[in-house]
Design a protein around this motif. Structure first.
Motif, PDB file in Angstrom:
ATOM      1  N   UNK A 147       0.812  -1.706   0.035  1.00 46.55           N
ATOM      2  CA  UNK A 147      -0.237  -0.188  -0.050  1.00 46.55           C
ATOM      3  C   UNK A 147       1.164   0.772   0.276  1.00 46.55           C
ATOM      4  N   UNK A 148       2.105   0.765   0.740  1.00 47.12           N
ATOM      5  CA  UNK A 148       2.549   2.533   0.279  1.00 47.12           C
ATOM      6  C   UNK A 148       2.961   2.739  -0.885  1.00 47.12           C
ATOM      7  N   UNK A 149       4.009   1.818  -1.099  1.00 47.74           N
ATOM      8  CA  UNK A 149       4.729   1.767  -2.811  1.00 47.74           C
ATOM      9  C   UNK A 149       3.552   2.395  -4.066  1.00 47.74           C
ATOM     10  N   UNK A 150       2.199   1.777  -3.651  1.00 48.24           N
ATOM     11  CA  UNK A 150       1.128   2.020  -3.880  1.00 48.24           C
ATOM     12  C   UNK A 150       0.363   3.829  -4.115  1.00 48.24           C
ATOM     13  N   UNK A 151       1.015   3.899  -2.968  1.00 46.71           N
ATOM     14  CA  UNK A 151       0.135   5.464  -2.917  1.00 46.71           C
ATOM     15  C   UNK A 151       1.378   5.887  -3.516  1.00 46.71           C
ATOM     16  N   UNK A 152       2.777   6.095  -3.368  1.00 48.20           N
ATOM     17  CA  UNK A 152       3.274   6.735  -3.985  1.00 48.20           C
ATOM     18  C   UNK A 152       3.355   7.091  -5.713  1.00 48.20           C
ATOM     19  N   UNK A 153       3.299   5.804  -5.700  1.00 48.29           N
ATOM     20  CA  UNK A 153       2.900   5.649  -7.361  1.00 48.29           C
ATOM     21  C   UNK A 153       1.594   7.166  -7.656  1.00 48.29           C
ATOM     22  N   UNK A 154       0.398   6.509  -7.484  1.00 50.68           N
ATOM     23  CA  UNK A 154      -0.730   7.743  -7.829  1.00 50.68           C
ATOM     24  C   UNK A 154      -0.581   8.767  -7.117  1.00 50.68           C
ATOM     25  N   UNK A 155       1.228   9.136  -5.860  1.00 45.97           N
ATOM     26  CA  UNK A 155       1.335  10.154  -6.251  1.00 45.97           C
ATOM     27  C   UNK A 155       1.788  11.055  -7.451  1.00 45.97           C
ATOM     28  N   UNK A 156       2.999  10.214  -8.043  1.00 48.83           N
ATOM     29  CA  UNK A 156       2.661  10.270  -8.796  1.00 48.83           C
ATOM     30  C   UNK A 156       2.549  10.920  -9.772  1.00 48.83           C
ATOM     31  N   UNK A 157       1.512  10.447 -10.102  1.00 45.41           N
ATOM     32  CA  UNK A 157       0.247  10.200 -11.959  1.00 45.41           C
ATOM     33  C   UNK A 157      -0.290  11.253 -11.274  1.00 45.41           C
TER      34      UNK A 157
END
Length: 783
Positions: A269-279
């Motif tokens: 979930x943490x990595x997915x949150x970073x990816x969502x932020x970049x998007x």
């Protein structure tokens, strides 16, 4: 008992020395060391495991004379397999720590090097590590990967305990060393600041490694490590829009797997949150994810391809970052928050600092460097120059030097086994009342007054001390006898023990053991007192006190009283009360050992304490005098067992430590006390007297060598010139104090050793012994 051949060559037994003790060997070949290295280890995915692996690799490369036995801290749930390790320690299994400590002790390593971080050990705040260090006999080197300025109460207790056990402490930052001094009271003499090691590679190969990775023409920012909220990666991603707006060729490479503990709790979930932020920010194409735990060589290759390394950690207390050390040594410009390690490593323009959580600051710092290529290269060159201080050869040299400093070494000169100790240390502890109990260093400490225990031993010493003339011996014996006489309380039918400096008794009756020791001293004086009047006094008081003291049933009290009874019978074998003490005591001790015995524990009790060999010695004397072969056998076998427990893997005497006193079926190595060495010598002499077997003589010799560096810390406790003796050995070395018990134990040990040597047929004592008090001149040795 069947008599075996006696020791035929006393001198050769006394002169056994380790080859390394010879000064002629110094400076020739390297001194080889074996060190037990404890920490997490590859393939485990954590920074300390990588660091431990680096230690193993770099010492093997630059200091192959240091052999490392690796003990890997393990989480069995991860199912990891370790190569080339001496053992593993299950982090949450207390028994695993005890097994590892025993294996380390039995291996005879020269030192133990422990990597400490609270989270890698089991229990509250990693408290299970204490189960390990308390059992270790070799000197402990402690590397602290975290030194907290404001620890919890339990964290503080654990670190204080570790620091008390450690011979040397290694930290990787000056700030950590200052914290140890200011908050934990650890002096600079015990702390080594050795910066995290780093690779030694050529400077300026970005283009080459970008080409290898298909990154030609790109400006590369990199962060590395196990992903988690403590990395500040979201702040860098938030800075990217401003960076790529001015430098669209920029990419941000995030290298590393998500921390296994975080994955176990919440998946990715943490990595997915970073990816969502970049998007959301529109920079997805400028962020490259490498979701792997890469080994050190690949990590270095990836770092070589970057232009700017970024560590945006929000925790300003982080004292070590291995990847930061690597990046600086490779000549990378660094943008970082000012956490502890970064502040030290990046000072003087080696890097550029931004405030925690300041995305705009990150963008300004990165753009400023990318805008000015000359400035970027200048910072990279400063980083590379700074990194020369931390490259692996220097790290390996520094750690090897640290390990060599803590390894216990045998004395460089022969042990003066045949030199008679002076008496000034003994007499300095005495006044008209008696012998003081304690000292601060060598200065008598009057605050604690006197005790009958020490005055009883002092009388026993004066009875045998050839270094004292008859007049001096008579005067001092009279004083100690008077103390014992006054200690006897006929109303309570017990001896008092403690007396204040004001000559007032602190109690009406003393401990059971102090009563037993008083009877023992009286019995020895009956047999060995230096004049008839003193012997008559001892017989009178012995006979008066014996019926009452004989009622006590503490095992050591019984043993002490039995030894006193043996002395009483030495001159008058028909004393029925004394013989009854031996008869009853022998039966009592045999019942104890029969009840407590188990396959791995041939002892009288489930615990070992102080004066342990006295139990066996008393049983041997009872068997000898009463003609009971089964008692002799029980005494000899139990003595052989305790001797085995009190001998290290390297052959030195290792007294049962006082930490063991309340632990069932456990024997811990510290603190070691001189009284145990004396007991070992005199019990061995009793065994030798009835068997003539050389093994008893050899054990006595080894126990006596303990006073002169033949111990776990290679420290001299005894001073031949004055007769002083330090109060024992702690995990950090010798206790500097020289109290009565220790001085008396050393002095009595010497006279027991000389008596034992003289008991062997064909030896000329005039040739073997230096029967005069030594001055400051060099010690005479028998070759």
């Amino acid at each position: 008992m069947t008599e075996n051949p006696v020791v035929s060559d006393v001198v050769s037994l006394f002169q056994k020395e380790r080859k390394s003790a010879d000064p002629a060997n110094e400076g020739s070949d390297p001194v080889y060391r074996r060190v037990a290295l404890i920490g997490t280890y590859t393939p485990r995915q954590c920074g300390i495991a990588t660091f431990t692996g680096d230690i193993v690799e770099q010492l093997a490369r630059f200091h192959p004379e240091i052999a490392l036995d690796i003990y890997a801290m393990d989480d069995p749930a991860q199912g990891l397999s370790y190569d080339d390790v001496a053992g593993t320690i299950a982090a949450h299994d207390a028994a695993s720590y005890a097994r590892a400590a025993r294996r380390i002790n039995e291996s005879g390593v020269d030192a133990v090097w422990l990597q400490h971080e609270y989270g890698i050990f089991g229990g509250t705040s990693g408290e299970m590590v204490l189960d390990l260090v308390d059992r270790l006999a070799a000197p402990l080197v402690l590397t602290l990967h975290t030194v907290l300025a404001d620890p919890s109460e339990r964290q503080r207790e654990i670190l204080d305990h570790l620091l008390n056990r450690a011979s040397r402490v290694m930290v990787m930052s000056r700030h950590s060393a200052n914290l140890l001094a200011e908050r934990y009271g650890v002096g600079a003499d015990r702390v080594a600041v050795i910066e995290h090691g780093a690779p030694d590679r050529p400077f300026g190969r970005q283009a080459e490694f970008k080409a290898r990775m298909g990154l030609e023409g790109r400006r590369v920012l990199t962060s590395f490590g196990l992903l988690g909220p403590g990395k500040g990666l979201e702040n860098v991603i938030e800075a990217l829009p401003a960076i790529v707006a001015r430098h669209p060729e920029t990419i941000y490479r995030i290298v590393g797997a998500t921390h296994p503990n975080l994955v176990a709790q919440e998946g990715e979930s943490y990595r997915d949150g970073l990816k969502a932020l970049a998007e959301r920010l529109g920079v997805t194409d400028h962020v490259v994810w490498d979701n792997r735990f890469v080994d050190t060589d690949e990590l270095l290759d990836q770092l070589e391809s970057c232009d700017i390394y970024i560590t945006a950690y929000p925790n300003m207390q982080q004292s070590t970052s291995g990847t930061l050390s690597y990046a600086v040594a490779l000549g990378k410009a660094v943008v970082s928050t000012p956490y502890l390690h970064a502040r030290e490593l990046l000072s003087d323009g080696v890097g550029e600092f931004v405030a925690p959580g300041d995305s705009e600051g990150i963008a300004r710092a990165v753009n400023g460097l990318l805008d000015e290529p000359e400035r970027l290269e200048a910072m990279q060159r400063r980083a590379y120059a700074r990194g020369r201080k931390t490259i692996w050869p220097r790290f390996a040299d520094a750690t090897a030097s640290l390990l060599n400093r803590v390894v216990a070494r045998q004395a460089a000169t022969p042990v003066p086994l045949l030199a008679m100790p002076g008496m000034s240390g003994f007499t300095a502890m005495c006044d008209d009342t008696g012998m003081y109990q304690h000292a601060i260093g060598r200065v008598p400490d009057r605050r604690h007054g006197y005790c009958v225990d020490d005055n009883a031993r002092a009388l026993m010493l004066v009875n045998v001390a050839e270094a004292m003339g008859d007049d001096e011996a008579a005067r001092m014996a009279s004083g100690f006898a008077s103390f014992i006489q006054q200690a006897w309380n006929p109303d309570r039918r017990r001896f008092r023990n403690f007396m204040g400096f004001d000559r007032r008794w602190c109690e009406e009756e003393g401990s059971d053991d102090s009563n037993g020791r008083s009877l023992w001293a009286l019995g020895q004086t009956c047999a060995r007192g230096r004049d008839e009047d003193l012997r008559w006094w001892a017989k009178t008081l012995f006979d008066e006190a014996l019926p009452a003291v004989a009622e006590l049933d503490s095992p050591r009290t019984v043993a002490f009283t039995m030894l006193g009874a043996a002395g009483r019978l030495a001159q008058e074998p028909d004393r029925e009360q004394a013989r009854a003490v031996l008869e009853n005591g022998g039966a009592f001790l045999c019942r104890l050992i029969a009840a407590a015995r188990r396959p791995d524990w041939a002892w009288f009790e489930a615990v070992v304490g102080y004066d342990n060999p006295r139990l066996s010695q008393a049983l041997i004397e009872a068997g000898r005098i009463c003609g009971r072969d089964e008692w002799l056998e029980a005494g000899l076998s139990s003595l052989a067992w305790i001797n085995e427990q009190q001998r290290s893997a390297t052959g030195n005497f290792r007294p049962v430590g006082s930490d063991s006193f309340n632990l069932a079926h456990e024997i811990l190595p510290f603190d070691q006390q001189p009284l145990e060495a004396l007991a070992a010598i005199e019990a061995a002499a009793a065994a030798f007297a009835v068997t003539g077997e050389a093994r008893w003589f050899e054990h006595a010799r080894i126990a006596y060598c303990w006073f002169f560096g033949g111990n776990d810390r290679g420290v001299h406790l005894a001073d031949i010139r004055t007769g002083h003796c330090r109060d024992g050995i702690t995990p950090r070395g010798a206790n500097r104090n020289c109290g009565a018990e220790s001085i008396l134990a050393f002095q009595l040990s010497y006279y027991a050793m000389t008596a034992l040597a003289r008991s062997q047929p064909g030896n000329s004592t005039g040739d073997l012994f230096e029967n005069q008090r030594l001055s400051g001149k060099s010690t005479k040795h028998i070759r």
